[in-house]
Design a protein around this motif. Structure first.
Motif, PDB file in Angstrom:
ATOM      1  N   PRO A 181       0.815  -1.220   0.000  1.00 40.50           N
ATOM      2  CA  PRO A 181       0.000   0.000   0.000  1.00 40.50           C
ATOM      3  C   PRO A 181       0.854   1.277   0.000  1.00 40.50           C
ATOM      4  O   PRO A 181       2.020   1.244   0.370  1.00 40.50           O
ATOM      5  N   LEU A 218       1.981   3.684   1.882  1.00 40.53           N
ATOM      6  CA  LEU A 218       1.992   3.958   3.321  1.00 40.53           C
ATOM      7  C   LEU A 218       2.076   5.449   3.623  1.00 40.53           C
ATOM      8  O   LEU A 218       1.588   5.922   4.635  1.00 40.53           O
ATOM      9  N   TRP A 219       2.703   6.184   2.726  1.00 43.76           N
ATOM     10  CA  TRP A 219       2.949   7.607   2.933  1.00 43.76           C
ATOM     11  C   TRP A 219       2.135   8.423   1.962  1.00 43.76           C
ATOM     12  O   TRP A 219       2.315   8.309   0.757  1.00 43.76           O
ATOM     13  N   ARG A 225      -6.486   6.154   2.925  1.00 42.55           N
ATOM     14  CA  ARG A 225      -6.483   5.450   4.207  1.00 42.55           C
ATOM     15  C   ARG A 225      -7.056   4.043   4.049  1.00 42.55           C
ATOM     16  O   ARG A 225      -6.555   3.079   4.632  1.00 42.55           O
ATOM     17  N   LEU A 268      -6.751   2.193   1.582  1.00 42.81           N
ATOM     18  CA  LEU A 268      -5.722   1.340   0.972  1.00 42.81           C
ATOM     19  C   LEU A 268      -4.621   0.969   1.956  1.00 42.81           C
ATOM     20  O   LEU A 268      -3.826   0.079   1.700  1.00 42.81           O
ATOM     21  N   GLY A 269      -4.520   1.740   3.055  1.00 42.78           N
ATOM     22  CA  GLY A 269      -3.480   1.445   4.039  1.00 42.78           C
ATOM     23  C   GLY A 269      -2.500   2.583   4.284  1.00 42.78           C
ATOM     24  O   GLY A 269      -1.516   2.401   4.995  1.00 42.78           O
ATOM     25  N   VAL A 304      -0.848   5.528   6.125  1.00 44.09           N
ATOM     26  CA  VAL A 304      -0.904   5.760   7.572  1.00 44.09           C
ATOM     27  C   VAL A 304      -0.132   7.004   7.993  1.00 44.09           C
ATOM     28  O   VAL A 304      -0.491   7.674   8.958  1.00 44.09           O
ATOM     29  N   GLN A 305       0.905   7.367   7.251  1.00 46.67           N
ATOM     30  CA  GLN A 305       1.574   8.635   7.511  1.00 46.67           C
ATOM     31  C   GLN A 305       1.011   9.648   6.527  1.00 46.67           C
ATOM     32  O   GLN A 305       0.979   9.399   5.323  1.00 46.67           O
ATOM     33  N   GLY A 329      -7.331   7.841  11.463  1.00 47.47           N
ATOM     34  CA  GLY A 329      -6.247   7.054  12.040  1.00 47.47           C
ATOM     35  C   GLY A 329      -4.869   7.320  11.449  1.00 47.47           C
ATOM     36  O   GLY A 329      -3.927   6.575  11.697  1.00 47.47           O
ATOM     37  N   TYR A 330      -4.747   8.366  10.663  1.00 49.11           N
ATOM     38  CA  TYR A 330      -3.415   8.736  10.171  1.00 49.11           C
ATOM     39  C   TYR A 330      -2.584   9.322  11.305  1.00 49.11           C
ATOM     40  O   TYR A 330      -3.119   9.916  12.241  1.00 49.11           O
ATOM     41  N   TYR A 331      -1.272   9.231  11.148  1.00 50.56           N
ATOM     42  CA  TYR A 331      -0.355  10.055  11.924  1.00 50.56           C
ATOM     43  C   TYR A 331      -0.152  11.306  11.081  1.00 50.56           C
ATOM     44  O   TYR A 331       0.265  11.214   9.926  1.00 50.56           O
ATOM     45  N   ASN A 362       1.286  14.983   9.942  1.00 48.49           N
ATOM     46  CA  ASN A 362       2.471  15.837   9.976  1.00 48.49           C
ATOM     47  C   ASN A 362       2.190  17.118   9.199  1.00 48.49           C
ATOM     48  O   ASN A 362       1.652  17.060   8.092  1.00 48.49           O
ATOM     49  N   ASP A 395      -0.512  15.664  14.905  1.00 52.02           N
ATOM     50  CA  ASP A 395       0.486  14.955  15.704  1.00 52.02           C
ATOM     51  C   ASP A 395       1.852  15.636  15.716  1.00 52.02           C
ATOM     52  O   ASP A 395       2.600  15.499  16.668  1.00 52.02           O
TER      53      ASP A 395
END
Ligand code: SF4
Ligand code: SF4
Lengths: 89, 375
Positions: free
Chosen positions: B9, B11-12, B56, B58-59, B61-62, B87-89, B91, B113
């Protein structure tokens, strides 16, 4: 380096969560992520500042019906402190 | 691509909310033609909310909110709140301009965050900064707001020929502002920084001195602050594993909704990239031509294909290959196995000459210059 008076706790700027897409627990922090293996996740989940290391080991051994986990747990915690995932209270 | 090497996925997720920015950095990483994207071309709130949700699922997370200056968007708080809920972190990458007390509190309440505070605008701001005037006061205020809201204090300063000799003062200032992490990243030569490369590329002597001083500070400051120093890849003989692999973990969405494997990839010829207005994020990531083109190693030059190190860097950066070798599928000329490596050596050699970088004035990023260069 850690004494039994220490109560390990996940550091403030880290967040641990289950990621469905990765089928894993991950540790999130500023602009980064670590995918945790199952045992690392079980240890970190219990790092909430409420128990010292012997209590943490005892609980893991009880939950997983295992013995002799102490060395592994301590080694992991040393690494986690170095990475600043974990602090002591 | 076969079914077995289906990528993981994205991820970023990097959401480049806008190219609008009050600053004029000579190393700006926004495309030279950024002014073609007008405010009315930007994805609206609904559009961004959809991107956040689809990525999100798709996965991803950042999530990074950047720009331009993302604080220019007055819906930033709404987007952060949704990202947090999903549920993301989250930035925020900002120069701090526009981070008022009220907005800082609103962003905190929205669940932000982390803030990465950057020192920008090469000469002017740096001079102000080093001499404790206006900009330093602004950064100090912003740093105070970051601390009061309980965010980690992460600072970033782009390093180049014109400020690298002040590295010690820069570290001192960062410590004074309470930074816990300081990234001293040498400018990468893309976009505006590519136009200004001769003015920005430090000499070897400058680099070695800066690294030495950074190490002395690390030893002196210990655990108080973590300092990262990133050398320009022109001084390496192997390229970076760009974006950790094309279409591997990074998904960038530009202000107008174009989806890219990295924020500079739009420059590559012969490739079309989908827009999130017309295609879902999942289809973009897994099925679009733009994302699949440089996955795996089928596209590689013979030099890279036969190379035992190809897993390490995947042949380097496609944009750099295009800019320096004229072919996006070439070996990144930073690599000393590249037939075009001489181009990099020449630029490095020029940087060692006395008076290097003074032949032409710095070209500052601004909409007028953008329209002139890319009408
Ligand atoms: S690099 Fe400078 S000019 Fe470019 S977007 Fe960032 S702050 Fe603005
Ligand atoms: S030849 Fe290609 S794969 Fe080998 S080190 Fe150089 S860039 Fe990397």
């Amino acid at each position: 380096m850690n004494t039994d008076a220490d109560h390990p706790r996940l550091s403030a700027h880290f967040r641990m969560q289950w990621e469905e897409a990765q089928q894993a627990w991950v540790l999130l922090y500023p602009e980064g992520m670590v995918k945790l293996n199952a045992s690392a996740a079980e240890i970190l989940k219990r790092c909430d500042g409420s128990r010292d290391v012997p209590a943490l080991v005892a609980e893991l051994e009880r939950t997983f019906e295992a013995t002799g986990l102490e060395a592994e747990v301590r080694a992991f915690l040393d690494m986690a402190r170095q990475q600043r995932w974990v602090a002591d209270t | 691509m076969t079914a077995t090497d289906r990528p993981g996925p994205p991820l970023w997720l990097l959401a480049e909310l806008t190219y609008r920015c009050p600053l004029h950095c000579a190393f700006c990483y926004n495309p030279v033609d950024f002014a073609r994207t007008r405010a009315e071309d930007e994805l609206d709130t609904e559009g961004w909310l959809r991107v956040l949700n689809e990525a999100r699922a798709l996965g991803s997370v950042q999530c990074g909110f950047s720009g331009g200056e993302p604080l220019v968007r007055d819906d930033l708080e709404i987007l952060v709140a949704e990202a947090h809920r999903l549920g993301y972190y989250t930035n925020l990458l900002t120069s701090g301009v526009g981070l008022t007390e009220d907005r800082a509190e609103a962003l905190k309440a929205a669940g932000l965050d982390h803030i990465q505070l950057s020192f920008q605008d090469t000469t002017k701001e740096l001079n102000d900064f080093l001499s404790h005037t206006r900009t330093f006061d602004l950064k100090q205020q912003v740093a105070g707001r970051i601390k009061r809201n309980g965010w980690p204090m992460v600072m970033n300063c782009v390093i180049h020929r014109l400020n690298i000799d002040h590295i010690g003062q820069i570290i001192d200032m960062a410590v004074e502002l309470g930074a816990e992490y300081l990234e001293l990243a040498n400018s990468q030569y893309y976009a505006w920084a590519k136009l200004n490369r001769d003015q920005l590329l430090p000499s070897r002597e400058q680099l070695e001195r800066a690294e030495r001083i950074t190490n002395e500070y690390r030893a002196k400051l210990g655990d108080k602050i973590r300092i990262f120093f990133v050398v320009p890849d022109y001084y390496e003989n192997r390229p970076k594993k760009c974006m950790n692999g094309w279409g591997n973990v990074f998904l960038t969405v530009t202000p107008d909704g174009t989806a890219l494997p990295c924020h500079t990839a739009k420059m590559l010829p012969g490739l079309s990239f989908p827009n999130v207005r017309e295609m879902g994020v999942g289809e973009i990531w897994y099925d679009s031509e733009g994302f699949n083109r440089y996955r795996g190693d089928g596209w590689m030059s013979d030099t890279c294909k036969a190379c035992p190190e190809k897993e390490k860097d995947l042949g380097g950066c496609r944009c750099q290959a295009f800019m320096l070798a004229g072919d996006p599928a070439a070996t990144d000329p930073v690599c000393d196995k590249s037939p075009q490596h001489q181009v990099v050596l020449d630029a490095v050699a020029r940087a060692q000459l006395p008076g290097a970088g003074t032949a032409a004035p710095l070209l500052f990023r601004d909409p007028k210059a953008s329209r002139r260069l890319a009408p």
